[in-house]
Design a protein around this motif. Structure first.
Motif, mmCIF file in Angstrom:
data_model
loop_
_atom_site.group_PDB
_atom_site.id
_atom_site.type_symbol
_atom_site.label_atom_id
_atom_site.label_comp_id
_atom_site.label_asym_id
_atom_site.label_seq_id
_atom_site.Cartn_x
_atom_site.Cartn_y
_atom_site.Cartn_z
ATOM 1 N N LEU A 16 -14.995 -13.605 -12.083
ATOM 2 C CA LEU A 16 -14.027 -13.516 -11.000
ATOM 3 C C LEU A 16 -12.898 -12.563 -11.368
ATOM 4 O O LEU A 16 -12.472 -12.490 -12.521
ATOM 5 N N ASN A 17 -12.424 -11.836 -10.351
ATOM 6 C CA ASN A 17 -11.205 -11.030 -10.472
ATOM 7 C C ASN A 17 -11.273 -10.015 -11.609
ATOM 8 O O ASN A 17 -10.329 -9.823 -12.362
ATOM 9 N N GLY A 18 -12.438 -9.349 -11.722
ATOM 10 C CA GLY A 18 -12.582 -8.281 -12.705
ATOM 11 C C GLY A 18 -12.797 -8.751 -14.121
ATOM 12 O O GLY A 18 -12.646 -7.970 -15.073
ATOM 13 N N ALA A 19 -13.150 -10.014 -14.306
ATOM 14 C CA ALA A 19 -13.345 -10.551 -15.656
ATOM 15 C C ALA A 19 -14.475 -9.826 -16.377
ATOM 16 O O ALA A 19 -15.363 -9.233 -15.759
ATOM 17 N N ASN A 20 -14.416 -9.887 -17.712
ATOM 18 C CA ASN A 20 -15.404 -9.223 -18.566
ATOM 19 C C ASN A 20 -15.573 -7.757 -18.195
ATOM 20 O O ASN A 20 -16.686 -7.231 -18.102
ATOM 21 N N ASP A 21 -14.412 -7.114 -17.949
ATOM 22 C CA ASP A 21 -14.370 -5.680 -17.667
ATOM 23 C C ASP A 21 -15.272 -5.321 -16.491
ATOM 24 O O ASP A 21 -15.831 -4.238 -16.430
ATOM 25 N N ASP A 22 -15.419 -6.275 -15.560
ATOM 26 C CA ASP A 22 -16.142 -6.046 -14.310
ATOM 27 C C ASP A 22 -17.555 -5.518 -14.548
ATOM 28 O O ASP A 22 -18.044 -4.652 -13.827
ATOM 29 N N ILE A 23 -18.224 -6.059 -15.547
ATOM 30 C CA ILE A 23 -19.584 -5.622 -15.837
ATOM 31 C C ILE A 23 -20.510 -5.991 -14.685
ATOM 32 O O ILE A 23 -20.404 -7.068 -14.098
ATOM 33 N N LYS A 24 -21.409 -5.082 -14.327
ATOM 34 C CA LYS A 24 -22.273 -5.264 -13.164
ATOM 35 C C LYS A 24 -23.483 -6.144 -13.504
ATOM 36 O O LYS A 24 -23.851 -6.322 -14.661
ATOM 37 N N ILE A 25 -24.097 -6.637 -12.444
ATOM 38 C CA ILE A 25 -25.242 -7.539 -12.555
ATOM 39 C C ILE A 25 -26.531 -6.724 -12.525
ATOM 40 O O ILE A 25 -26.681 -5.807 -11.720
ATOM 41 N N PRO A 26 -27.510 -7.025 -13.386
ATOM 42 C CA PRO A 26 -28.790 -6.308 -13.312
ATOM 43 C C PRO A 26 -29.591 -6.720 -12.083
ATOM 44 O O PRO A 26 -29.379 -7.802 -11.518
ATOM 45 N N LEU A 27 -30.511 -5.872 -11.685
ATOM 46 C CA LEU A 27 -31.419 -6.166 -10.575
ATOM 47 C C LEU A 27 -32.843 -6.193 -11.111
ATOM 48 O O LEU A 27 -33.319 -5.198 -11.661
#
Length: 783
Positions: free
Chosen positions: A364-375
């Motif tokens: 939430l709110n850019g946590a963990n350096d806003d790492i993206k989710i894999p597909l």
């Protein structure tokens, strides 16, 4: 010098005195016995603590306080005021009271404690306060205090074990303190231990069961406790806001022993919190490790004892590690929440996260350096049948040319409700991890072939972790498909349908092998202009229908070589235009859809097939260019284009008949009418079309599209062509060219010019007929 008898006696006395004083200076630790439940005086717990404090033991030893109260226990001590702070190394051991029995169970606690400590009438504030080092508290029931145990500086290295903190003496009924254990400005303490008889039950304490605060409170270990459950391990005692609250660095909640040089310490059962099982909170919460715990489950890890949230990392907590070997399951909302733009570099690795109501991991709110989710796109057995290929992609423009660690997980069921979580999954069984590198755009392929066949019908998810330790939420689920080549053939009945009436799409699904398929599913999105009515099959099946999105799943395995039939009944809209076309495409995949990943795998993989059917033979329109200069089509000929759209799969033979409305195309003596024809199609198709000729032009033979277009015909006013193999839903164009040749030395005037107004219609099987096309005038100048 000569020693007389008197001198020798004097010297012996001096030596004896010296030796006696030295022995007193190095005496062993002392033992003090509690013999009653009084608030003070000889034999009381207060007096024993005072006596121990007054007699510090030698270095690296402890004084001991033991119990021997006469009578039948349990015995309750109710101090009127807070007991003295323990200031020297002391082991306060209630397990020494006769009648005490240690715990012997792995998944429950059958300890029988004999000493209960609870506030007296004046309201003592704290059960035990320890400021020394190398102390231990064991074997007590401590309940109903504002604070049960306080471990404070400057000391540390203390052990709290085999206690019931916040319950009655059975461990089954709540008798909570406001706060269970508080570690503040104290390091290297251990709560619990490695053996079953070291286990504490710390439950029903209102604010938190355990709290560790201050930047100096480091290297504390919490091992092998029931934190939230009662002694049976099957129920929680409730009323606790947070089971474990940590706002300090470098502490351990369980320890897996998997890291080099790391000792194994059993994890805890952490359950039943009103808000959070474990809360890592604030910028001082860094370097903490949470390993090998059951969070939201019973001690077996298989039955629910939920917290609202399993683990919350919040308010700038950073560089913590959740994993390995935690079971984080059955929590009422989310397994792990990482919240806040400054809450970064928190690694979640090699856990079992499943059954949480909303989601496994949420950032939430850019946590963990806003790492993206894999597909993830697909997971299927290889055709050789000896492995499982998993395909996916990762896109993160903020991580260009970066090393990424991918962790794969297997699940029994598809992830939580898609509406609430956008289809994100969880991860019950850790499979493996591997590294990939993103390119200059931040894109990486996640394709990997595992050397094992994962069970068909299980669901695969993934997380990614960057080199800084930021872990993503879980990917979407993809189902493991067998190595099976499925095909589908689709037809429609009737082929020519009247607006407002019913029709049926019929499917034949075949498994071409090499493995049986469980859950083979036909997926069909019915076209505009139709309404789904029902579905049925000649084999056991179930149906999912959301509007015109229809899935028909065969509920028994489809064996290699087996063909099954299913059908969808639909109704056409009554306001469809005359000549309108209804075209439908369906596909078959190896399992019912879990999410978009399964849709993609069903379309692109070898585990699928598609079929097409049309419910109309289409319409015909004519147009004409009088003189067309393209030598490859009509050189100086009059050209008529018969445009045929969406012919019916049920009627592969299409007959086009041209009819003279008016004019003079009738041959004159000595004249010859020459007809050329060619079939063309849209540029996007590679299908070859053929034409044969019937009726009054028997000499005109069909040619495929790539052949020369020119063929000479006998003369005639009405000519009929029959077109074969027209692909449904692809418009085709039949080009017919005509010219009139007159005998030599005959004047080429209007008498010999081929003129007339023509129309055409199309016929399919039986009486199915299109409407007449528009009329067109054709003129061929004589040559």
């Amino acid at each position: 010098m000569k020693w007389n008898t008197s001198s020798r006696l004097l010297m012996a006395a001096i030596v004896l005195l010296l030796l006696t004083g030295l022995a007193a200076a190095v005496q062993a630790q002392m033992t003090f016995t509690v013999t009653n439940t009084n608030n003070s005086g000889t034999g009381s717990l207060k007096k024993a603590i005072d006596d121990s404090n007054a007699n510090p033991p030698p270095a690296n030893t402890q004084n001991k306080i033991v119990f021997n109260i006469s009578g039948t226990g349990p015995f309750t001590i109710k101090p009127l005021l807070t007991l003295p702070t323990i200031k020297v190394p002391t082991d306060i051991d209630a397990t020494t009271q006769p009648g005490f029995q240690p715990n012997t169970l792995d998944y429950a606690d059958n300890e029988v404690p004999m000493i209960i400590l609870t506030p007296g009438s004046l309201g003592a504030l704290v059960g035990f306060t320890i400021s020394a080092s190398n102390c231990s508290i064991e074997g007590f029931v401590i309940n109903k205090f504002p604070l049960a145990i306080s471990l404070t500086g400057p000391g540390g290295g203390n052990v709290i074990k085999a206690n019931f903190i916040g319950t009655d003496n059975t461990g089954k009924t709540a008798a909570g303190n406001l706060q269970g254990i508080l570690i503040n400005k104290s390091a290297n303490n251990i709560i619990g231990g490695d053996d079953v008889d070291d286990r504490n039950i710390i439950s029903a304490n209102t604010a938190s069961n355990i709290a560790i605060t201050d930047v100096t409170s480091t290297r504390n270990g919490i091992y092998n406790n029931f934190i939230g459950p009662n002694a049976t391990g099957t129920k929680t005692l409730g009323a606790t806001v947070t089971d474990i609250f940590i706002s300090a660095p470098d502490n351990y909640v369980g320890m897996s022993g998997l890291e080099p040089g790391e000792q194994f310490h059993p994890g805890n059962v952490i359950a039943g919190a009103i808000t959070v099982g474990i809360n890592l909170n604030g910028s001082n919460a860094y370097g903490n490790e949470i390993e090998g715990n059951k969070i939201g489950t019973d001690p077996t890890g298989t039955q629910p004892l939920p917290n609202t949230v399993g683990v919350l990392v919040d308010a700038g907590a950073h560089d913590n590690e959740i994993g390995e070997l935690n079971v984080i399951a059955f929590n009422l909302t989310i397994g792990v929440v990482i919240n806040g733009a400054n809450t970064v570099r928190n690694t979640i690795t090699e856990n079992s996260i499943f059954g949480n109501l909303l989601e496994g991991i949420q950032l939430l709110n850019g946590a963990n350096d806003d790492i993206k989710i894999p597909l993830l796109i697909s997971a299927a057995h290889t055709c050789s049948g000896c492995g499982t290929e998993i395909c996916g992609t990762y896109i993160d423009p903020d991580r260009k040319k970066s090393d990424i660690t991918v962790e794969l997980f297997m699940n029994d069921v598809v992830g939580p409700p898609n509406i609430l979580t956008l289809g994100l999954g969880q991860g019950k069984v850790f499979i493996t991890s591997y590294k990939v590198k993103t390119d200059f755009l931040g894109v990486a392929s996640l394709k990997i072939t595992l050397p094992i066949k994962l069970p068909v019908g299980k669901y695969i998810t993934a997380t990614v972790t960057d080199d800084d330790g930021n872990t993503s939420a879980f990917s979407n689920d993809v189902v493991v498909l067998p190595a099976a080549d499925l095909s589908i053939v689709k037809t429609v009945n009737p082929c020519k349908i009247t607006a407002g009436t019913n029709g049926t799409f019929i499917f034949k699904v075949t498994n071409n092998g090499p493995e049986p398929v469980t859950g083979a599913t036909i997926v069909d999105i019915l076209p505009l202009g139709t309404t789904y009515l029902s579905a049925y099959s000649n084999s056991p099946y179930c149906t999912l229908a959301l509007g015109n999105f229809v899935c028909i799943t065969f509920t028994t395995p489809l064996d290699v070589g087996e063909t099954r039939t299913a059908a969808i009944l639909f109704k056409t809209c009554p306001d469809l235009d005359d000549g309108a076309t209804i075209c439908d495409t369906a596909l078959v995949i190896s399992s019912i859809l879990g999410d978009i990943g399964d849709i993609i795998s069903g379309i692109t993989g070898s585990n699928s097939g598609s079929g097409v059917a049309s419910a109309d033979i289409g319409s015909i329109s004519l147009d004409k260019i009088n003189i067309f200069g393209d030598c490859n089509i009509c050189n100086n000929f009059s050209k008529v284009c018969f445009r045929i759209s969406n012919p019916c799969k049920d009627a592969p033979l299409m007959t086009i008949s041209t009819d003279l409305l008016q004019g003079n195309p009738i041959p004159l003596p000595g004249c010859t009418d020459t007809w050329y024809y060619r079939v063309i199609v849209r540029a996007c198709t590679t299908t070859i079309y053929g034409v044969t000729v019937t009726g009054n032009a028997p000499g005109l033979m069909g040619k495929p599209i790539s052949s020369s277009p020119c063929t000479v015909s006998t003369s005639g006013s009405n000519v009929t062509w029959q077109i074969t193999s027209i692909k449904p839903c692809e418009p085709a164009v039949l080009i017919v060219c005509v010219k009139r040749t007159v005998p030599a030395n005959t004047p080429c005037d209007s008498l010999y010019t081929l003129t007339g107004q023509w129309t055409a219609k199309a016929y399919a099987v039986g009486t199915q007929t299109s409407a007449y096309s528009n009329p067109i005038t054709i003129t061929a100048t004589c040559q």
